[in-house]
Design a protein around this motif. Structure first.
Motif, PDB file in Angstrom:
ATOM      1  N   GLU A  51       1.163  -1.268  -0.237  1.00 19.33           N
ATOM      2  CA  GLU A  51       0.212  -0.076   0.014  1.00 19.33           C
ATOM      3  C   GLU A  51       1.189   1.161  -0.036  1.00 19.33           C
ATOM      4  O   GLU A  51       0.447   2.047  -0.830  1.00 19.33           O
ATOM      5  CB  GLU A  51      -1.112  -0.101   1.082  1.00 19.33           C
ATOM      6  N   CYS A  53       3.484   2.109  -1.566  1.00 18.81           N
ATOM      7  CA  CYS A  53       4.147   1.873  -2.690  1.00 18.81           C
ATOM      8  C   CYS A  53       3.104   3.000  -3.985  1.00 18.81           C
ATOM      9  O   CYS A  53       3.301   3.773  -5.008  1.00 18.81           O
ATOM     10  CB  CYS A  53       4.042   0.393  -3.463  1.00 18.81           C
ATOM     11  N   ALA A  54       1.976   2.846  -3.386  1.00 20.53           N
ATOM     12  CA  ALA A  54       1.352   4.674  -3.304  1.00 20.53           C
ATOM     13  C   ALA A  54       1.224   6.165  -3.018  1.00 20.53           C
ATOM     14  O   ALA A  54       0.585   6.808  -3.220  1.00 20.53           O
ATOM     15  CB  ALA A  54      -0.435   4.310  -3.988  1.00 20.53           C
ATOM     16  N   LYS A  56       2.104   9.581  -1.820  1.00 20.62           N
ATOM     17  CA  LYS A  56       2.946  10.817  -2.539  1.00 20.62           C
ATOM     18  C   LYS A  56       4.122  10.948  -2.442  1.00 20.62           C
ATOM     19  O   LYS A  56       4.994  11.481  -2.988  1.00 20.62           O
ATOM     20  CB  LYS A  56       1.929  12.040  -2.073  1.00 20.62           C
ATOM     21  N   ARG A  61       8.002   5.426  -0.605  1.00 23.28           N
ATOM     22  CA  ARG A  61       7.912   4.440  -1.870  1.00 23.28           C
ATOM     23  C   ARG A  61       9.329   3.843  -2.293  1.00 23.28           C
ATOM     24  O   ARG A  61       9.380   2.367  -2.245  1.00 23.28           O
ATOM     25  CB  ARG A  61       7.128   5.185  -3.346  1.00 23.28           C
ATOM     26  N   ASP A  88      -5.302  -2.793  -8.849  1.00 21.63           N
ATOM     27  CA  ASP A  88      -4.494  -0.768  -8.166  1.00 21.63           C
ATOM     28  C   ASP A  88      -4.953   0.093  -8.682  1.00 21.63           C
ATOM     29  O   ASP A  88      -3.796  -0.762  -9.927  1.00 21.63           O
ATOM     30  CB  ASP A  88      -3.855  -1.271  -7.394  1.00 21.63           C
ATOM     31  N   THR A  89      -5.154   0.604  -9.427  1.00 16.44           N
ATOM     32  CA  THR A  89      -4.915   1.958 -10.242  1.00 16.44           C
ATOM     33  C   THR A  89      -3.640   2.675  -9.875  1.00 16.44           C
ATOM     34  O   THR A  89      -3.117   2.949 -11.078  1.00 16.44           O
ATOM     35  CB  THR A  89      -6.123   2.990  -9.664  1.00 16.44           C
ATOM     36  N   ASP A  90      -2.920   2.312  -9.141  1.00 21.95           N
ATOM     37  CA  ASP A  90      -1.318   2.261  -8.468  1.00 21.95           C
ATOM     38  C   ASP A  90      -0.436   1.570  -9.850  1.00 21.95           C
ATOM     39  O   ASP A  90      -0.329   0.778  -9.222  1.00 21.95           O
ATOM     40  CB  ASP A  90      -1.164   3.030  -7.494  1.00 21.95           C
ATOM     41  N   VAL A  93       1.765  -0.596  -7.078  1.00 25.12           N
ATOM     42  CA  VAL A  93       1.606  -1.243  -6.131  1.00 25.12           C
ATOM     43  C   VAL A  93       0.669  -2.816  -7.365  1.00 25.12           C
ATOM     44  O   VAL A  93       1.583  -3.771  -5.882  1.00 25.12           O
ATOM     45  CB  VAL A  93       0.007  -0.305  -5.426  1.00 25.12           C
ATOM     46  N   GLU A  94       0.363  -2.147  -8.176  1.00 23.13           N
ATOM     47  CA  GLU A  94      -0.610  -3.938  -8.804  1.00 23.13           C
ATOM     48  C   GLU A  94       1.533  -4.310  -9.326  1.00 23.13           C
ATOM     49  O   GLU A  94       1.379  -5.619  -9.357  1.00 23.13           O
ATOM     50  CB  GLU A  94      -0.921  -2.917 -10.156  1.00 23.13           C
ATOM     51  N   ASP A 124      -0.479  -0.480 -17.834  1.00 21.63           N
ATOM     52  CA  ASP A 124       0.785   0.359 -17.621  1.00 21.63           C
ATOM     53  C   ASP A 124       2.689  -1.473 -18.521  1.00 21.63           C
ATOM     54  O   ASP A 124       1.920  -2.773 -17.339  1.00 21.63           O
ATOM     55  CB  ASP A 124       1.143   0.158 -16.119  1.00 21.63           C
TER      56      ASP A 124
END
Length: 172
Positions: A51, A53-54, A56, A61, A88-90, A93-94, A124
């Motif tokens: 988590e 890793c997302a 800001k 990170r 996950d949108t990041d 993270v994914e 990505d």
């Protein structure tokens, strides 16, 4: 680091995990760094590190990623939670969710449909490549993944298509 320091840090792990959710970015970064120094003993922090890793803050990170690099395969109990995080949108993270699932090998077999969805998406490129890597580690039956792998083997990106062909060969 001596044994006493290590023991103190292991005792502090629940507090450090909690600090990863602080409103203060310097506290989050310091917690991630401390967790990183635990190496494989930081395993209980796996989900919180993913988590993070997302975050800001780039220091948070970077320390979270450094910790995840050394953490090894997560516990089998965390696999369902990690599987839910695949969408996950990041991208970072994914990427790490998929990496950790790949480290679980055949124990992450239930994640295969979600990995297939990641591969067969517009996500990505690094995430899609990592999902191919994870499939190679998990080793599902070829019949389950063959259609998407053959489709991706024709992709414009040479690395992605090459990886898909290699996964097909490894699962035969």
């Amino acid at each position: 680091m001596d044994t006493t320091t290590c023991e103190i840090m292991l005792d502090d792990l629940p507090s450090l995990i909690s600090q990863l959710h602080s409103n203060d970015s310097s506290i989050r970064a310091s917690a991630a760094e401390s967790i990183c120094h635990l190496g494989g003993d930081a395993l209980p922090a796996t989900i919180a590190l993913v988590e993070a890793c997302a975050d800001k803050n780039s220091n948070v990170r970077e320390w979270a990623v450094a910790a995840l690099e050394d953490i090894g395969p997560p516990s089998t109990a965390s696999i369902p939670h990690l599987t839910l995080m695949i969408g996950d949108t990041d991208p970072l993270v994914e990427y790490w969710v998929i990496t950790l699932l790949g480290r679980c090998r055949e124990n992450a077999m239930n994640a295969v449909p979600d990995l297939i969805a990641s591969i067969d998406s517009k996500k990505d490129l690094a995430v899609r490549q990592r999902a191919l890597w994870a499939l190679c580690k998990i080793r599902p039956p070829l019949v389950v993944v063959q259609d998407v792998l053959e489709k991706v083997a024709g992709h414009d990106d040479p690395r992605l298509s090459d990886m898909a062909r290699r996964v097909i060969l490894s699962l035969k």
